[in-house]
Design a protein around this motif. Structure first.
Motif, PDB file in Angstrom:
ATOM      1  N   MET A   1     -23.230 -16.801  -6.199  1.00  0.00           N
ATOM      2  CA  MET A   1     -22.004 -16.293  -5.589  1.00  0.00           C
ATOM      3  C   MET A   1     -22.332 -15.531  -4.314  1.00  0.00           C
ATOM      4  N   THR A   2     -21.740 -15.908  -3.176  1.00  0.00           N
ATOM      5  CA  THR A   2     -21.956 -15.190  -1.929  1.00  0.00           C
ATOM      6  C   THR A   2     -21.038 -13.986  -1.892  1.00  0.00           C
ATOM      7  N   ARG A   3     -21.604 -12.837  -1.527  1.00  0.00           N
ATOM      8  CA  ARG A   3     -20.864 -11.589  -1.593  1.00  0.00           C
ATOM      9  C   ARG A   3     -20.217 -11.277  -0.255  1.00  0.00           C
ATOM     10  N   ALA A   4     -19.023 -10.718  -0.295  1.00  0.00           N
ATOM     11  CA  ALA A   4     -18.355 -10.271   0.921  1.00  0.00           C
ATOM     12  C   ALA A   4     -19.106  -9.090   1.523  1.00  0.00           C
ATOM     13  N   ILE A   5     -19.052  -8.965   2.826  1.00  0.00           N
ATOM     14  CA  ILE A   5     -19.758  -7.883   3.504  1.00  0.00           C
ATOM     15  C   ILE A   5     -19.084  -6.550   3.262  1.00  0.00           C
ATOM     16  N   GLU A   6     -17.778  -6.502   3.319  1.00  0.00           N
ATOM     17  CA  GLU A   6     -17.085  -5.228   3.129  1.00  0.00           C
ATOM     18  C   GLU A   6     -16.786  -5.011   1.656  1.00  0.00           C
ATOM     19  N   PRO A   7     -17.255  -3.893   1.069  1.00  0.00           N
ATOM     20  CA  PRO A   7     -16.995  -3.644  -0.340  1.00  0.00           C
ATOM     21  C   PRO A   7     -15.560  -3.237  -0.591  1.00  0.00           C
ATOM     22  N   ARG A   8     -15.087  -3.521  -1.757  1.00  0.00           N
ATOM     23  CA  ARG A   8     -13.794  -3.026  -2.186  1.00  0.00           C
ATOM     24  C   ARG A   8     -13.981  -1.657  -2.817  1.00  0.00           C
ATOM     25  N   ARG A   9     -13.405  -0.637  -2.245  1.00  0.00           N
ATOM     26  CA  ARG A   9     -13.601   0.723  -2.723  1.00  0.00           C
ATOM     27  C   ARG A   9     -12.677   0.972  -3.899  1.00  0.00           C
ATOM     28  N   ARG A  10     -13.236   1.419  -5.014  1.00  0.00           N
ATOM     29  CA  ARG A  10     -12.439   1.644  -6.213  1.00  0.00           C
ATOM     30  C   ARG A  10     -12.571   3.067  -6.729  1.00  0.00           C
ATOM     31  N   MET A  11     -13.453   3.864  -6.110  1.00  0.00           N
ATOM     32  CA  MET A  11     -13.591   5.252  -6.517  1.00  0.00           C
ATOM     33  C   MET A  11     -13.745   6.093  -5.267  1.00  0.00           C
TER      34      MET A  11
ATOM     35  N   GLY B   1     -34.314 -12.906 -12.062  1.00  0.00           N
ATOM     36  CA  GLY B   1     -33.185 -12.926 -11.158  1.00  0.00           C
ATOM     37  C   GLY B   1     -33.692 -12.802  -9.731  1.00  0.00           C
ATOM     38  N   TRP B   2     -32.967 -13.421  -8.796  1.00  0.00           N
ATOM     39  CA  TRP B   2     -33.343 -13.395  -7.385  1.00  0.00           C
ATOM     40  C   TRP B   2     -32.234 -12.721  -6.573  1.00  0.00           C
ATOM     41  N   ILE B   3     -32.666 -11.974  -5.556  1.00  0.00           N
ATOM     42  CA  ILE B   3     -31.751 -11.206  -4.713  1.00  0.00           C
ATOM     43  C   ILE B   3     -31.924 -11.657  -3.272  1.00  0.00           C
ATOM     44  N   ARG B   4     -30.836 -12.048  -2.646  1.00  0.00           N
ATOM     45  CA  ARG B   4     -30.876 -12.363  -1.213  1.00  0.00           C
ATOM     46  C   ARG B   4     -30.344 -11.153  -0.447  1.00  0.00           C
ATOM     47  N   PRO B   5     -31.207 -10.445   0.279  1.00  0.00           N
ATOM     48  CA  PRO B   5     -30.732  -9.275   1.021  1.00  0.00           C
ATOM     49  C   PRO B   5     -29.834  -9.674   2.183  1.00  0.00           C
ATOM     50  N   GLY B   6     -28.841  -8.828   2.433  1.00  0.00           N
ATOM     51  CA  GLY B   6     -27.938  -9.027   3.556  1.00  0.00           C
ATOM     52  C   GLY B   6     -28.148  -7.956   4.618  1.00  0.00           C
ATOM     53  N   PRO B   7     -27.078  -7.543   5.287  1.00  0.00           N
ATOM     54  CA  PRO B   7     -27.204  -6.535   6.345  1.00  0.00           C
ATOM     55  C   PRO B   7     -27.694  -5.195   5.807  1.00  0.00           C
ATOM     56  N   ALA B   8     -28.334  -4.437   6.689  1.00  0.00           N
ATOM     57  CA  ALA B   8     -28.818  -3.112   6.316  1.00  0.00           C
ATOM     58  C   ALA B   8     -27.645  -2.164   6.071  1.00  0.00           C
TER      59      ALA B   8
ATOM     60  N   PHE C   1     -26.775 -12.712  -5.569  1.00  0.00           N
ATOM     61  CA  PHE C   1     -27.636 -12.488  -6.724  1.00  0.00           C
ATOM     62  C   PHE C   1     -27.575 -13.744  -7.581  1.00  0.00           C
ATOM     63  N   GLN C   2     -28.739 -14.249  -7.979  1.00  0.00           N
ATOM     64  CA  GLN C   2     -28.790 -15.450  -8.816  1.00  0.00           C
ATOM     65  C   GLN C   2     -29.799 -15.241  -9.936  1.00  0.00           C
ATOM     66  N   GLU C   3     -29.341 -15.334 -11.148  1.00  0.00           N
ATOM     67  CA  GLU C   3     -30.192 -15.145 -12.322  1.00  0.00           C
ATOM     68  C   GLU C   3     -30.815 -16.469 -12.749  1.00  0.00           C
ATOM     69  N   LYS C   4     -32.145 -16.460 -12.923  1.00  0.00           N
ATOM     70  CA  LYS C   4     -32.896 -17.604 -13.435  1.00  0.00           C
ATOM     71  C   LYS C   4     -32.453 -18.920 -12.790  1.00  0.00           C
ATOM     72  N   PRO C   5     -32.741 -19.076 -11.511  1.00  0.00           N
ATOM     73  CA  PRO C   5     -32.299 -20.277 -10.789  1.00  0.00           C
ATOM     74  C   PRO C   5     -33.124 -21.501 -11.159  1.00  0.00           C
ATOM     75  N   SER C   6     -32.708 -22.621 -10.642  1.00  0.00           N
ATOM     76  CA  SER C   6     -33.486 -23.851 -10.793  1.00  0.00           C
ATOM     77  C   SER C   6     -34.782 -23.729  -9.995  1.00  0.00           C
ATOM     78  N   ARG C   7     -35.733 -24.625 -10.277  1.00  0.00           N
ATOM     79  CA  ARG C   7     -36.997 -24.601  -9.542  1.00  0.00           C
ATOM     80  C   ARG C   7     -36.766 -24.789  -8.042  1.00  0.00           C
TER      81      ARG C   7
ATOM     82  N   LEU D   1     -23.976  -8.744 -12.637  1.00  0.00           N
ATOM     83  CA  LEU D   1     -24.527  -8.669 -11.281  1.00  0.00           C
ATOM     84  C   LEU D   1     -24.233  -9.921 -10.462  1.00  0.00           C
ATOM     85  N   GLU D   2     -24.203 -11.077 -11.103  1.00  0.00           N
ATOM     86  CA  GLU D   2     -23.934 -12.309 -10.351  1.00  0.00           C
ATOM     87  C   GLU D   2     -22.514 -12.364  -9.804  1.00  0.00           C
ATOM     88  N   ILE D   3     -21.558 -11.704 -10.462  1.00  0.00           N
ATOM     89  CA  ILE D   3     -20.158 -11.950 -10.113  1.00  0.00           C
ATOM     90  C   ILE D   3     -19.361 -10.710  -9.744  1.00  0.00           C
TER      91      ILE D   3
END
Length: 324
Positions: free
Chosen positions: A1-11, A177-184, A199-205, A278-280
């Motif tokens: 799942m590709t994550r949006a850059i701007e977080p949704r603030r909930r707190m 699990g694998w993490i693709r870092p985005g912007p700082a 974030f991708q848990e236990k991906p294919s080879r 974490l994936e979703i």
């Protein structure tokens, strides 16, 4: 799942009251993959966290001692299993001030994480926590815990975030699990933070090889967040499981506590925190990259044997069995 850059603030994360972090030690695994090794070494297939694989102390005791350098034992929660009560008592006998939550049956890592988050939020609302598995080899503990303290401070100030510790990979491992870092993330920390782009848990080879080439990171499953942020993610991603555990605080400290725990777990679904949350999750997720060589997983026989060999080599050279 590709994550949006701007977080949704909930707190509301403006000017939070300063609270010391809690440590959560996840010690409920059965260690199925290491059973042949532990049976051969110790005469019984005991879970790996209760085995002295990397020196004279068990992995659980090593984890607890590592944490105590930064977080006091009074603010430590150990999540285990009722079936491991004898092992837990043996390792925690000298730490009676730690809180022990014993799950009646295993419902996956999501249940363990959310159970601890429910307990912390009920007893210390708004507090941050750092979650630690206890099947890791940490080569430079002081450096590791300094980075843990830094990310714990970040989530204290930015309470809607979950921050993962990521390790630099040396192979395209498919069991992590694998993490693709985005912007700082602009936050002025010593160890830079990056948003998690994916974030991708236990991906294919094939996927693991592509992420390895792209400079992605392994998920260590060490992470920091406020208990409220963890519960928020749980309600979004695994609402049925979170809902069942949400009934427990009303019974804690009462004569019905054990009954309530068994009732909550009896019908609860099983879920992985990595895959199921974490994936979703759509809340803000960041990663802090550990220096190369600091962290090693020992969840498989091959990795455990390699870590044991490193410890033996250190001792042969005149060093300590367990690094500092």
């Amino acid at each position: 799942m590709t994550r949006a850059i701007e977080p949704r603030r909930r707190m509301d994360d403006r000017a939070p009251a300063v609270k010391s972090p809690w440590a959560v030690v996840l010690a409920g695994g059965e260690g199925v993959r290491l059973r042949p090794l532990t049976r051969r070494l110790f005469g019984q297939p005991r879970p790996k966290q209760f085995c002295p694989l990397l020196g004279p102390r068990t992995l659980l005791r090593q984890t607890l001692e590592r944490i105590e350098s930064t977080i006091p034992v009074e603010r430590t929660v150990v999540v285990g299993m009722e079936s491991h009560a004898e092992f837990l008592a043996r390792d925690l006998g000298e730490r009676p001030r730690a809180t022990v939550l014993k799950q009646p049956i295993g419902r996956g890592t999501a249940a363990a994480v959310l159970l601890a988050a429910q307990w912390i939020e009920a007893h210390d609302p708004g507090a941050p926590a750092v979650f630690f598995p206890c099947d890791h080899f940490i080569a430079r503990e002081g450096e590791f815990m300094a980075q843990v303290a830094e990310v714990a401070g970040f989530v204290q100030r930015r309470r809607q975030w979950i921050v993962l510790l990521g390790a630099q990979p040396d192979e395209p491992e498919v069991e992590y699990g694998w993490i693709r870092p985005g912007p700082a993330v602009e936050c002025g920390l010593h160890w830079p933070l990056h948003r998690v782009a994916r974030f991708q848990e236990k991906p294919s080879r094939e996927a693991a090889q592509a992420m390895w080439r792209d400079g992605c990171l392994w998920n260590t499953f060490v992470f920091a967040a406020s208990a409220a942020a963890v519960l928020d993610a749980g309600r979004e991603c695994v609402p049925s499981l979170t809902g069942r555990l949400a009934r427990l605080p009303a019974f804690w400290g009462s004569e019905h506590e054990a009954w309530a725990m068994h009732h909550a777990y009896a019908l609860a679904p099983t879920a992985s925190f990595s895959r199921g949350v974490l994936e979703i999750c759509t809340g803000p997720l960041a990663v802090s990259t550990l220096p190369a060589g600091v962290w090693r997983d020992i969840g498989s026989p091959e990795r455990a044997i390699r870590a044991m060999a490193r410890v033996a080599a250190r001792v042969a050279e005149g060093g300590r069995a367990w690094p500092s």
